[in-house]
Design a protein around this motif. Sequence first.
Motif, PDB file in Angstrom:
ATOM      1  N   CYS A 237       0.848  -1.198   0.000  1.00 52.88           N
ATOM      2  CA  CYS A 237       0.000   0.000   0.000  1.00 52.88           C
ATOM      3  C   CYS A 237       0.878   1.241   0.000  1.00 52.88           C
ATOM      4  N   ARG A 238       0.752   2.022  -1.057  1.00 51.15           N
ATOM      5  CA  ARG A 238       1.587   3.219  -1.229  1.00 51.15           C
ATOM      6  C   ARG A 238       0.720   4.448  -1.409  1.00 51.15           C
ATOM      7  N   GLN A 239       1.236   5.555  -0.915  1.00 51.30           N
ATOM      8  CA  GLN A 239       0.537   6.826  -1.085  1.00 51.30           C
ATOM      9  C   GLN A 239       0.888   7.405  -2.461  1.00 51.30           C
ATOM     10  N   MET A 240      -0.141   7.618  -3.283  1.00 46.26           N
ATOM     11  CA  MET A 240       0.113   7.988  -4.668  1.00 46.26           C
ATOM     12  C   MET A 240       0.425   9.459  -4.867  1.00 46.26           C
ATOM     13  N   ASN A 241      -0.068  10.313  -3.972  1.00 46.87           N
ATOM     14  CA  ASN A 241       0.136  11.754  -4.178  1.00 46.87           C
ATOM     15  C   ASN A 241       1.179  12.321  -3.202  1.00 46.87           C
TER      16      ASN A 241
END
Lengths: 198, 198
Positions: B179-183
Motif C-alpha cells: 500500500c503506497r501513497q500515490m500523491n
Amino acid sequence: MTDNGERITGFDGLRGATAMAHLFLREVVRPGDRAVDATCGNGHDTLLLAQLVGPEGKVWGFDIQEQAMVATAALLEGAGCTERVELRHAGHERLTASVFAPVDAVVFNLGYLPGGDKGCVTSPHNTMAALSQGIKLLAPGGRICISLYTGHPGGMEEATAVESWAAGLPPKEFHVWSCRQMNRSPAAPYLIMVEKAH
Amino acid sequence: MTDNGERITGFDGLRGATAMAHLFLREVVRPGDRAVDATCGNGHDTLLLAQLVGPEGKVWGFDIQEQAMVATAALLEGAGCTERVELRHAGHERLTASVFAPVDAVVFNLGYLPGGDKGCVTSPHNTMAALSQGIKLLAPGGRICISLYTGHPGGMEEATAVESWAAGLPPKEFHVWSCRQMNRSPAAPYLIMVEKAH
C-alpha cells in the motif's frame, strides 16, 4: 454485522481488490449515510453499501447495461434492501444529474461486467468524468474506491488515466492510496482509494 | 473505542503508513488476543496493540535501544496498560526465543527511532530473520504489518529484501498487499501487509 445488526456479505480475508475495497467501505459507511455505486455490475458492491447505510440511508446505483440493472435489483430484493437504493440505468458520467452532496462513499469497479459482454467496458473518458464528479460529492472522511483491471483491451489505458488523476490530487485535501497484491500476477486487479481529509 | 470500551489512539484518517497499519490491526486484533510489536520505537504501535488486546490479552514488545524501552514503558504506564505487555530489550531477530504461537498480529516499523540515533537502523539480515519467525507464529487470519522507509542509508536495500520475501509467499496461504501513497513523494513510507489465510 453492520451497526444496525444486519448481516453483511461474508468476509474471507483480504483475498483480492474487492475484499480490500469492502474493508475501506465498511470502516466509513454508517447507518443513515449516503453512498454511490457508480458501476453496479452484478450488484455485490451495491448490496454491501445498502447493508451498511441501513434502512435510514440511501444508495444510488448506476450501470449502463440492462443485465446489470436486473441482476442488482434481484440481489437487493433478495436481501430486502430495495427501498433504500435508487437504481439508474445510465452511465456513471451522469452522476451529478441524480446524486446530491454529500456522500460518504463512491465505488467504481472498472472493466467489463463479469459474465456479461466483454466488449462493453468502462471508458477512460466517462470514468474520468465520473471521478471528477464523484470527488466533489464526497463528505469529509468519505472515500472513493476504484478497482482497476488491466487485462482487457483498453484496461491499461484506463488505469493509467486514473493513476495520473489520483497522483495529482492535493495531499493536504486527499489521502490517496494504491493497494496491490504482491504475490499475484502483475495483471491482477488492484485498488486505488481516495479519502477526503477531515 | 475497542470492543472492551477502552479509548484508542485518535484516528485522523489514512494520512500515512502508520494510519494504514493501524486500520489493518484494528480490524483483526480483538480482546484476549496476542500480538507482537517487533520494533517498539516510541511505543505508539505497542500501545495500540495493548489497547486492542485488552486486559486479558498479551503483547510482546521488542527493541534493541534502551531509549525506546524507556519511552514505550512510559507510554504504556500512562495508559494503564503495563501489565499486559512484556517488553524485551532485544533485537526482533530473537522473536521466537520469547514469543510462542499463535499470535494475531506482528508489527514492524523499519528504519531508525524517530528522535533517536539515526545511525542505529534495522538491518536487512535481522529483519529477514524476524519476518521468517513472525510469519510462523501467525494464527489463521492474523496479519503482519511492515512500515518501510527508503530515505535513510540502507533503507532501500532493506525494502528490496522485504519486497522480494513478500512477493514469494504462496498466494493460497497468504494475502500480501503493498500500500503506497500515490500523491506523496516516492520516498514516503509505505506499507506491506501479509495476512495468513483462514
